[in-house]
Design a protein around this motif. Structure first.
Motif, PDB file in Angstrom:
ATOM      1  N   TYR A 150      41.031  25.180  38.113  1.00  0.00           N
ATOM      2  CA  TYR A 150      40.054  25.972  37.347  1.00  0.00           C
ATOM      3  C   TYR A 150      38.737  26.073  38.106  1.00  0.00           C
ATOM      4  O   TYR A 150      38.083  27.109  38.123  1.00  0.00           O
ATOM      5  CB  TYR A 150      39.850  25.277  36.004  1.00  0.00           C
ATOM      6  CG  TYR A 150      39.029  26.019  34.972  1.00  0.00           C
ATOM      7  CD1 TYR A 150      39.331  27.318  34.601  1.00  0.00           C
ATOM      8  CD2 TYR A 150      37.974  25.380  34.327  1.00  0.00           C
ATOM      9  CE1 TYR A 150      38.604  27.972  33.620  1.00  0.00           C
ATOM     10  CE2 TYR A 150      37.232  26.020  33.347  1.00  0.00           C
ATOM     11  CZ  TYR A 150      37.543  27.320  33.002  1.00  0.00           C
ATOM     12  OH  TYR A 150      36.823  27.960  32.032  1.00  0.00           O
ATOM     13  N   GLN A 193      41.822  31.852  32.609  1.00  0.00           N
ATOM     14  CA  GLN A 193      42.817  30.979  33.245  1.00  0.00           C
ATOM     15  C   GLN A 193      44.117  31.148  32.454  1.00  0.00           C
ATOM     16  O   GLN A 193      44.069  31.234  31.217  1.00  0.00           O
ATOM     17  CB  GLN A 193      42.332  29.526  33.155  1.00  0.00           C
ATOM     18  CG  GLN A 193      43.226  28.495  33.849  1.00  0.00           C
ATOM     19  CD  GLN A 193      42.730  27.066  33.640  1.00  0.00           C
ATOM     20  OE1 GLN A 193      42.076  26.763  32.644  1.00  0.00           O
ATOM     21  NE2 GLN A 193      43.051  26.173  34.549  1.00  0.00           N
ATOM     22  N   GLU A 227      41.795  29.294  40.284  1.00  0.00           N
ATOM     23  CA  GLU A 227      42.518  30.114  39.308  1.00  0.00           C
ATOM     24  C   GLU A 227      41.635  31.183  38.676  1.00  0.00           C
ATOM     25  O   GLU A 227      40.526  30.900  38.237  1.00  0.00           O
ATOM     26  CB  GLU A 227      43.084  29.225  38.190  1.00  0.00           C
ATOM     27  CG  GLU A 227      44.170  28.285  38.666  1.00  0.00           C
ATOM     28  CD  GLU A 227      44.704  27.433  37.533  1.00  0.00           C
ATOM     29  OE1 GLU A 227      45.036  27.992  36.471  1.00  0.00           O
ATOM     30  OE2 GLU A 227      44.777  26.206  37.711  1.00  0.00           O
TER      31      GLU A 227
END
Lengths: 734, 70, 329
Positions: free
Chosen positions: A639, A194, A643
Motif C-alpha cells: 500500500y 487498493q 499498489e
C-alpha cells in the motif's frame, strides 16, 4: 444461573483484580499466567501439509460429476445504458447449457456483470460469451475523485449529486484549538484505491437438488452466504447449504453472496446441472470490491509543550458506485485533543463498488494523520516518538512505544548522521488501534468417540489465519489430550452456527464456544471415569492424556480408556459463545516502526525493517499470530509503495487489472519484520483471546511514509510513494 | 395482525455489520462512514429503483422498493 | 483464448514453411505467447512449437565470440561462465528479468520478440494503434511507463531486458526463413513505430530467430547493466541501461564505448550522444554524468513520465561507472 469470578485484568505491570459475572455453564476464564500444556506453544498448522501438497480442497478445486463451467460477460464501458442483451446465438452454441442476463438496465462501471453462460467446459463458455450481443448506449462517465466532486460533474446516479452527505464528528472548538496552538500544520494527503487481490479469486460451485441448493463458495462467511442466497431465491434457510472447506484469502471482500455466487446458482438452476463460476483475475480487480481512495485535508495544532490543541480532518473519498470511503477512525482515537472535528464525505464515481478491506478506513486515515504529526513535530522541533507519547492516552500503547523503540533502536537510529551519498535512510513510527473483542452467537459441538478420537464441529471458516489449528489447540488444552487426537470440522452450514471471519473476530468469537463445549464434554467424561477411579467427578481433572484425581494424580485412567466406557459410539456436548463480559478495555492499541532506504537519485524506496508491537489477548498459537502480523505488514508495504488501481480518463477503464501491472510486494521487497505482542488480559471471554488481523495492517504504510519523510527531509503526501512522487518531492526541496 | 415494522431496515439491505447480529438477534446496521452497502435484490450498492442503497435510504417504507425483513 | 492446434515441426525448414502461412505463431518458452492468447491479442489457428529444433539450442564459442541458441533459457544466460566473464552486462540483464520461475522457462528468442507491456495494448477491450486501431491512448492517458524517446505514433517501450546489453556488444540475430538465412545486427533488427506501429522488429512471416551471435568482445571490454524498478522482485524496468566500455591499454582513457538504454523508447535505444561524451576521454564521475545527461538529449516526455528522464540520466551514469569499476563517492 450465573456466578461471579475474579479475574486479574490489565497488562504486564498493570494487573488488577476485577470481579465479573459469567453464566454458570461457562468454564472459568483462562487467567493471566495460566500454565498451559498446548495453548501458547508454537504449533505448525494442522492442515499445513495438506495446503503445501495441494491436497486441501479449495472452492477452485471442486469438481462435481456433470459440472458445467460458467463465465461472465462484463461491461467494457464505465457508464452505458444496456438497451438489449441477445443470448440466442450463445445459447445455440454446441456445449452451452445455460445463459442468463443480469437485471441491470444501466452499467455504472467498466467490469459490471452483464450476462453469463454455462457450458461443458470453460473454453466453450468463453466462446459463447463472444456470441452474446449487447447493445449499449454509451453515457458520459467520471472515474476521477477530483472530477467527480466538481459542480456539474457527470452524475453516477440519475440527477443526483455524486457528493453524499458528510459524516461529522466533533468535540470542543476547533477554531479555538487552532488559535491556541503554538504551531499549526495543514496539508492534503492522498491515498489510492487498493484492491484485495485474494490469491483465490471469488467464485462458487452451485448445485440444485429439487428446491435445495448447495453452494461451495470461496467465502469468509458461510452462514452469511447461506442467508443471502435464501433471501435472493426466496428459500427457507434450511434449503440452502454453503461449504467452504479451504479459502484462499478474503480480506473483507467475501462476506455475502456476491454476483458470481448468484450467477452460479442461477445458471445451475437453468442448466439443471452443477455450475462452477470462478472469476478471472481481471474480474477480481474490477468487481469484487476495493479499499476506497481518499483526499484528506488535515489541520493539526499543538502548544509549545507538544500537546495537541486541534485535530481537524476534511476528507473526501470514493467507494466507486458504492459508499464507505470514510477515514476518520484514527483521527478520532489515536491521539487526544480537546478540540477535534472530522468531516468525511463519500463521492460516487463510475468505478467498481468498494467493499470492506482489512481495517476499513484506517490505513488511509493513519497515513494522513501520522505524516501530519511528523510534519508538525518538525515545526515544534520535537522528537516524533516523544510527540506521540505526549498525546497518547492509551496505557498499553505507551508500553508498546517503549518496547518498540528499544527493539528498533529508535534513539540510536535517530542520532545516526544522515549519509551524504544518494542513499538516505530514515525511520518512522505510527500508531494502530482496533476493537476486536468478538461477538456472541457461535455454537460448537465436540464429540468424543469410543476409539478416543475427538471431533470439534463448528460452522466457521478459515480465512487463512489457521482456524483449524487454533480450535484444535483450545480443545486439546481443555480436554487435556494431545493435539493429534483432535479433528476439526469447519466450513459447512450443516454444522453449528458461527459468524463470518471478519472484523478480526474469528478467534475471539469461536474459541470460547469450542472451549465451553469441551468443558461440557469433559464433565461427561469425568462422570464416566469417576466410579472407576473411586472419586467424585468434581475431584477429577483431565490432563496429560489422562483423567486423574486432582489431589492424587497416580489414580488415573488414560483418555482412551475413559472413551471406551462411552455407552454408545460417541459422547457429545455443545457450547456457545456467550456475550462479552464486562472486561478491561474495549480498544486495542499497537504501534509499528519502520526503517527505509531511499535512493534519492532514482526515487526508489526500500523498506529495510519493520518492528510491529501489538496487543494481543491470550495467544493460542504464536506461529499463526506472527503470520497474521507479517501479512498485515506486507500488505502495508504494498500500500505504501506499489499498489494502486489506475483508471484511464479517456476510456474510464482500469488499465492494470492484472498481477503484472497491479504491483504486489515480491520476495525481495519484504523487509525484516520483528513482531512483539503485549499480552493484555481483557477478560471479555473464557479464552481471553483478542483478534489482530486488522490492527496489524493499520500503521504500516503510515510508518513507512514517516520514515521516507525522515530520509529525504520532505514529505511524500500521496500513496503509493512511487519514484515519480519521491523525485517530485525531492525537487520541491531543491 | 402484526403492524409492519416502520423502523426496520429492508430485507435486502446488506453491509458488513449487518452480517453480525446483536446478542438479542437483530442485524446490526451501523451507519459508519466506512459502511459499504449492497442491495441483495440488485447485487449492487443501489436499489431496484436505481438509487443508492444505504442504512438511511433503505429504512422504513417510504421507498417504493422497501420490503420488510420478517 | 481461441481454439488452436499445436504442430511440432520436424525440422527448421518445416517450421519456416509453417510460419509463412496465415494464422501461424511460433511457440518457444510460451511465457508471452500464452499471455497474448489469453488476452485475445493474437488468435492463431496454429502454434508452431519450436522446442524440438536442435539448431535453436546451446551456447557455443565461435570465432572468439558466442552463439546463443534462441531457445536458451534466461537462467542459462545468467549463469554461463563465459557470458558472465566476457559479456557481464548480458548475464546481468538475464538475471534481472522477471522471476526465477520465469527465467527457467523464458528463452532468449522470446525475450527479444516479446510484445510490449503497454497496458492499453494488453487490455482486451482496447483496440489501439498497435492492434490496428486508429490511436495510441498513451499520450492522452496514463503514460508513466511509456516512451520518453523515439515515441510516435505509438509510445510503447520495448520490453526486452536482453536487447540493450546484447546491442552494447554488437550482437546479431541469426534468422532462418523460407528464402534462406540472414544475419542482422540487433541494433537494426528493431524498428520504430514510424515504420509500422503494429510491429517492433523486421522479422518477416516465416522467419525464425535461431540464435543470437555475439562477436568476440573487444580486448579490455568491460560492461554493466542496471535496471531501475519500482519493485525489486518481478517488475519491469522503468529504465534500463547497458554500458560497454573499451579501455585504451594502460590508461583510463575510453577507447570505445556503447551505451544502450532499455524501457525508454519503442526500440532498445542506443545513445551515440552519450558515447561521444566518454570516448577519447579519461573516465571519471564527471564524464559519466555528462554521458548520462547526453543520453536523454532530445527526450520528449509525456504527461506522467518526465521522471524517467531523470532516472535515465542517473542510471546511465551509474552503469558507466560500474562497468569501469569506479566507485562513486
Amino acid at each position: 444461573m450465573s456466578r461471579r469470578v475474579t479475574l486479574n485484568l490489565g497488562f504486564e505491570g498493570h494487573l488488577q483484580p476485577v470481579t465479573v459475572v459469567i453464566p454458570d455453564d461457562e468454564p472459568t476464564p483462562w487467567q493471566w499466567g495460566e500454565r498451559f500444556e498446548i495453548v501458547g506453544k508454537p504449533t505448525p498448522r494442522v492442515d499445513g501439509a495438506l495446503k503445501a501438497t495441494g491436497a486441501a480442497r479449495y472452492t477452485y478445486d471442486i469438481s462435481l460429476p456433470g459440472m458445467l463451467y460458467g463465465a461472465i460477460l462484463r461491461s467494457p464501458y464505465p457508464h452505458a445504458r444496456i438497451k438489449s442483451v441477445d443470448l440466442s446465438r450463445a445459447r445455440r452454441l454446441s456445449g452451452v447449457r445455460a445463459a442468463i442476463r443480469m437485471d441491470d438496465t444501466v452499467a455504472r462501471f467498466a467490469g459490471q456483470e452483464v450476462a453469463a453462460v454455462a457450458a461443458i467446459d470453460y473454453e466453450t463458455a468463453l466462446d459463447a460469451l463472444r456470441l452474446i450481443k449487447v447493445e449499449y448506449e454509451e453515457l458520459p462517465f467520471v472515474v476521477d475523485l477530483d472530477m467527480a466532486m466538481m459542480p456539474g460533474a457527470v452524475s453516477v446516479f440519475e440527477n443526483g449529486s455524486n457528493v453524499q452527505r458528510p459524516t461529522v464528528n466533533e468535540h470542543g472548538d476547533i477554531k479555538r484549538g487552532l488559535a491556541a496552538a503554538a504551531a499549526v500544520h495543514e496539508a492534503v494527503y492522498a491515498t489510492p484505491v487498493q484492491t484485495h487481490v485474494s490469491l483465490e479469486v471469488h467464485g462458487s460451485v452451485a448445485e440444485w437438488d429439487g428446491d435445495e441448493l448447495t453452494v461451495w463458495s470461496s467465502s469468509q462467511g458461510i452462514f452469511t452466504v447461506r442467508d443471502d442466497l435464501a433471501v435472493y431465491f426466496s428459500l427457507p434457510h434450511n434449503k440452502v447449504r454453503v461449504i467452504t472447506e479451504y479459502l484462499g484469502g478474503g480480506f473483507g471482500s467475501k462476506f455475502g453472496a456476491k454476483p458470481e455466487t448468484v450467477i452460479a446458482a442461477r445458471l445451475a438452476r437453468e442448466a439443471r446441472a452443477p455450475v462452477k463460476v470462478m472469476l478471472t483475475r481481471e474480474g477480481e480487480h474490477l468487481a469484487t470490491g476495493n479499499r476506497p481512495d481518499s483526499l484528506q485535508k488535515v489541520r493539526l495544532g499543538a502548544d509549545r509543550g507538544g500537546k495537541l490543541t486541534a485535530i481537524e480532518l476534511v476528507q473526501h473519498g470514493s467507494g466507486g458506485i458504492g459508499a464507505g470511503s470514510g477515514s476518520a477512525g484514527p483521527f478520532l482515537s489515536l491521539y487526544h485533543s480537546p478540540n477535534l472535528r472530522t468531516e468525511e464525505t463519500n463521492v460516487f464515481m463510475n468505478t467498481g463498488p468498494s467493499s470492506p478491506m482489512r481495517a476499513p478506513g484506517w490505513p488511509q486515515g493513519c497515513f494522513a494523520l501520522e505524516l501530519a504529526m511528523d510534519e508538525l513535530a518538525r515545526k515544534l522541533s520535537l522528537d516524533r516518538l516523544e510527540f506521540r507519547r505526549l498525546n497518547n492516552s492509551n496505557p498499553v500503547r505507551a508500553l508498546e512505544f517503549d518496547i518498540g523503540a528499544k527493539l528498533f533502536g529508535w534513539k540510536e537510529k535517530s542520532a545516526a548522521p544522515k549519509s551524504s551519498g544518494p542513499f538516505k535512510r530514515g525511520i518512522g513510527v505510527a500508531s494502530a488501534a482496533w476493537h476486536a473483542l468478538g461477538v456472541s452467537g457461535p455454537q460448537a459441538q465436540v464429540i468424543a468417540y469410543r476409539d478416543g478420537r475427538v471431533q470439534v464441529v463448528i460452522g466457521t471458516q478459515d480465512i487463512g489465519t489457521g482456524t483449524r489449528t487454533i480450535l484444535a489447540m483450545v480443545a486439546a488444552e481443555e480436554l487435556g489430550v494431545e493435539l493429534a487426537r483432535i479433528e476439526c470440522q469447519i466450513g459447512d452450514t450443516g454444522y453449528p452456527f458461527s459468524v463470518p471471519s471478519g472484523g478480526s473476530m474469528t478467534t475471539p468469537s469461536t474459541t470460547p464456544a469450542v472451549r465451553q463445549a469441551c468443558a461440557h464434554l469433559k464433565e461427561k467424561l469425568l462422570r464416566l471415569a469417576a466410579p472407576v477411579l473411586g472419586a467424585e467427578p468434581s475431584d477429577l481433572e483431565a490432563r496429560g492424556g489422562t483423567i486423574r484425581v486432582r489431589f492424587d494424580p497416580s489414580r488415573k485412567m488414560s483418555f482412551e480408556d475413559v472413551c471406551r466406557r462411552i455407552p454408545g459410539d460417541s459422547l457429545s456436548a455443545e457450547g456457545e459463545r456467550v456475550p462479552n463480559y464486562e472486561g478491561y478495555r474495549k480498544d486495542q492499541a499497537g504501534c509499528q516502526f519502520a526503517e527505509v532506504e531511499v535512493d534519492t537519485e532514482l526515487g526508489i524506496v526500500r523498506v529495510l525493517k519493520v518492528v510491529a508491537v501489538h496487543d494481543a489477548g491470550q495467544i493460542i498459537d504464536p506461529l499463526t499470530a506472527r503470520s497474521q502480523v507479517n501479512g498485515g505488514v506486507l500488505m502495508g508495504v504494498g500500500y505504501a509503495l506499489f499498489e494502486t488501481r489506475r483508471m484511464d480518463p479517456q476510456l474510464g477503464i482500469m488499465v492494470n487489472p492484472t498481477m503484472d501491472d497491479y504491483k504486489l510486494v515480491g520476495p525481495l521487497d519484504v523487509p525484516e519484520i520483528d513482531v512483539r505482542f503485549v499480552e493484555v488480559a481483557n477478560g471479555f471471554n473464557n479464552t481471553g483471546v483478542m483478534g489482530f488481523g486488522e490492527p496489524a495492517h493499520v500503521a504500516t504504510a503510515a510508518a513507512i511514509g514517516c520514515a521516507v519523510y525522515d530520509a529525504i527531509g520532505v514529505p511524500v503526501r500521496s500513496l503509493p510513494m512511487t519514484p515519480d512522487r519521491v523525485l517530485a518531492a525531492m525537487e520541491t526541496k531543491a | 395482525m402484526a403492524q409492519p415494522n416502520q423502523t426496520a431496515h429492508c430485507l435486502y439491505l446488506r453491509t458488513k455489520s449487518a452480517y453480525f447480529r446483536t446478542a438479542s438477534g437483530e442485524r446490526i446496521f451501523d451507519e459508519s462512514s466506512t459502511a459499504c452497502y449492497t442491495c441483495l435484490k440488485t447485487l449492487r450498492p443501489l436499489g431496484p429503483d436505481g438509487m443508492p442503497a444505504d442504512a438511511q435510504a433503505c429504512h422504513g417504507r417510504e421507498r417504493g422498493c422497501f420490503e420488510e425483513d420478517r | 483464448m481461441n481454439r488452436f492446434e499445436v504442430i511440432t515441426p520436424a525440422d527448421l525448414a518445416h517450421a519456416a514453411r509453417l510460419l509463412s502461412g496465415e494464422g501461424h505463431v511460433a511457440l518457444a518458452g510460451g511465457v508471452d505467447v500464452i499471455d497474448l492468447l489469453k488476452l485475445d491479442i493474437i488468435a492463431p489457428a496454429t502454434l508452431v512449437n519450436l522446442k524440438n529444433l536442435p539448431e535453436l539450442r546451446g551456447i557455443e564459442s565461435r570465432a572468439g565470440g558466442l552463439r546463443i541458441g534462441a531457445l536458451t533459457q534466461l537462467h542459462e544466460v545468467a549463469e554461463h561462465p563465459l557470458i558472465r566473464e566476457h559479456y557481464t552486462a548480458v548475464a546481468d540483464a538475464a538475471r534481472e528479468a522477471a522471476t526465477p520461475q520465469i527465467r527457467n522457462l523464458a528463452t532468449v528468442g522470446g525475450n527479444l520478440l516479446q510484445r510490449p507491456r503497454c497496458w492499453y495494448f494488453r487490455h482486451p477491450d482496447v483496440h489501439c494503434l498497435k492492434k490496428g486501431g486508429d490511436r495510441c491512448y498513451a499520450p492522452g492517458g496514463l503514460n508513466r511507463y511509456h516512451a520518453i524517446l523515439g515515441g510516435g505514433p505509438s509510445f510503447i517501450v520495448h520490453p526486452s531486458n536482453l536487447a540493450p546489453a546484447l546491442i552494447a556488444f554488437g550482437a546479431s540475430a541469426k534468422i532462418v526463413g523460407p528464402s534462406g538465412q540472414r544475419s542482422v545486427e540487433l541494433e537494426k533488427f528493431f524498428t520504430l513505430p514510424t515504420v509500422d506501429p503494429r510491429r517492433e522488429n523486421n522479422l518477416e512471416p516465416g522467419e525464425v530467430v535461431v540464435a543470437v551471435e555475439l562477436p568476440a568482445p573487444p580486448a579490455g571490454a568491460k560492461s554493466a547493466y542496471l535496471e531501475a524498478r519500482e519493485k525489486q522482485s518481478f517488475d519491469w524496468p522503468l529504465v534500463a541501461a547497458a554500458a560497454m566500455l573499451v579501455g585504451a591499454p594502460g590508461s583510463h582513457t575510453v577507447h570505445d564505448a556503447r551505451i544502450v538504454l532499455g524501457a525508454v523508447a519503442p526500440i532498445p535505444w542506443r545513445s551515440p550522444d552519450a558515447e561521444k561524451e566518454i570516448i577519447g576521454h579519461p573516465l571519471d564521475a564527471e564524464r559519466a554524468r555528462a554521458a548520462g545527461e547526453a543520453s536523454v538529449r532530445g527526450a520528449h516526455p509525456l504527461s506522467d513520465n518526465a521522471y524517467k528522464v531523470a532516472i535515465a540520466k542517473v542510471l546511465v551514469r551509474r552503469a558507466i561507472l560500474k562497468a569501469a569499476g569506479i566507485e562513486e563517492t
